[in-house]
Design an enzyme around this catalytic site. Sequence first.
Site, mmCIF file in Angstrom:
data_model
loop_
_atom_site.group_PDB
_atom_site.id
_atom_site.type_symbol
_atom_site.label_atom_id
_atom_site.label_comp_id
_atom_site.label_asym_id
_atom_site.label_seq_id
_atom_site.Cartn_x
_atom_site.Cartn_y
_atom_site.Cartn_z
ATOM 1 N N ASP A 1 2.503 2.528 2.642
ATOM 2 C CA ASP A 1 2.610 3.171 3.950
ATOM 3 C C ASP A 1 4.029 3.012 4.493
ATOM 4 O O ASP A 1 4.622 1.939 4.385
ATOM 5 C CB ASP A 1 1.638 2.547 4.958
ATOM 6 C CG ASP A 1 0.181 2.843 4.654
ATOM 7 O OD1 ASP A 1 -0.085 3.746 3.847
ATOM 8 O OD2 ASP A 1 -0.691 2.168 5.229
ATOM 9 N N CYS B 1 -2.172 6.209 5.007
ATOM 10 C CA CYS B 1 -3.604 6.490 5.148
ATOM 11 C C CYS B 1 -3.947 6.888 6.586
ATOM 12 O O CYS B 1 -3.100 6.826 7.487
ATOM 13 C CB CYS B 1 -4.410 5.259 4.737
ATOM 14 S SG CYS B 1 -4.174 3.843 5.835
ATOM 15 N N CYS C 1 -2.134 -1.810 8.873
ATOM 16 C CA CYS C 1 -1.702 -0.574 9.539
ATOM 17 C C CYS C 1 -1.316 -0.848 10.994
ATOM 18 O O CYS C 1 -0.283 -0.357 11.478
ATOM 19 C CB CYS C 1 -2.803 0.481 9.482
ATOM 20 S SG CYS C 1 -3.236 0.965 7.799
ATOM 21 N N CYS D 1 0.812 -1.225 0.000
ATOM 22 C CA CYS D 1 0.000 0.000 0.000
ATOM 23 C C CYS D 1 0.840 1.267 0.000
ATOM 24 O O CYS D 1 0.314 2.356 -0.187
ATOM 25 C CB CYS D 1 -0.951 0.006 1.193
ATOM 26 S SG CYS D 1 -0.093 0.149 2.763
#
Length: 175
Positions: free
Chosen positions: A66, A90, A133, A64
Amino acid sequence: MLQHAGRRLLSPLAGPSREAAVLPASQRLYHKNVVDHYDNPRNVGSFNKNDLNVGTGLVGAPACGDVMKLQIRVDDEGNIVDSCFKTFGCGSAIASSSVATEWVKGKSVDEVLTIKNNDIAKHLSLPPVKLHCSMLAEDAIKAAVRDIQAKRASSAKPAAQADETQQAVAAMGAS
């Protein structure tokens, strides 16, 4: 401008008022804890990574994009006295980082290793698609602890070598 756009992404049905950001669960995309930590992130910043009392964990999720940097400042007894983060990602990644920095403060480096991604995910009510996350946050904590332990181990070696040299000199002087 970006923060305003981020708020709209976190709660697209929300109007200009702050009260609208907390919608009924059936209408909002993110839990209020995520929105709170995204809108008001705790402990954003960074410490000097060369400081012997600072451990730095830098982790990323290639899938993603991150990237999370979490740092801990540790006292001589091994207790975390401060923490901070910088995260590019995010809202869930930012919220996970913010929560992690709050949870590690005041704990020993051994204690923080018991913080699991599931605990962070549960606190933030992350959906399954955002669990990576909270995994990043757990990994960042572990990496920061490994870093401070490595720094302390390497700084202890020269001191031990100096003690051995002093003992050898003392022994030579005694004979």
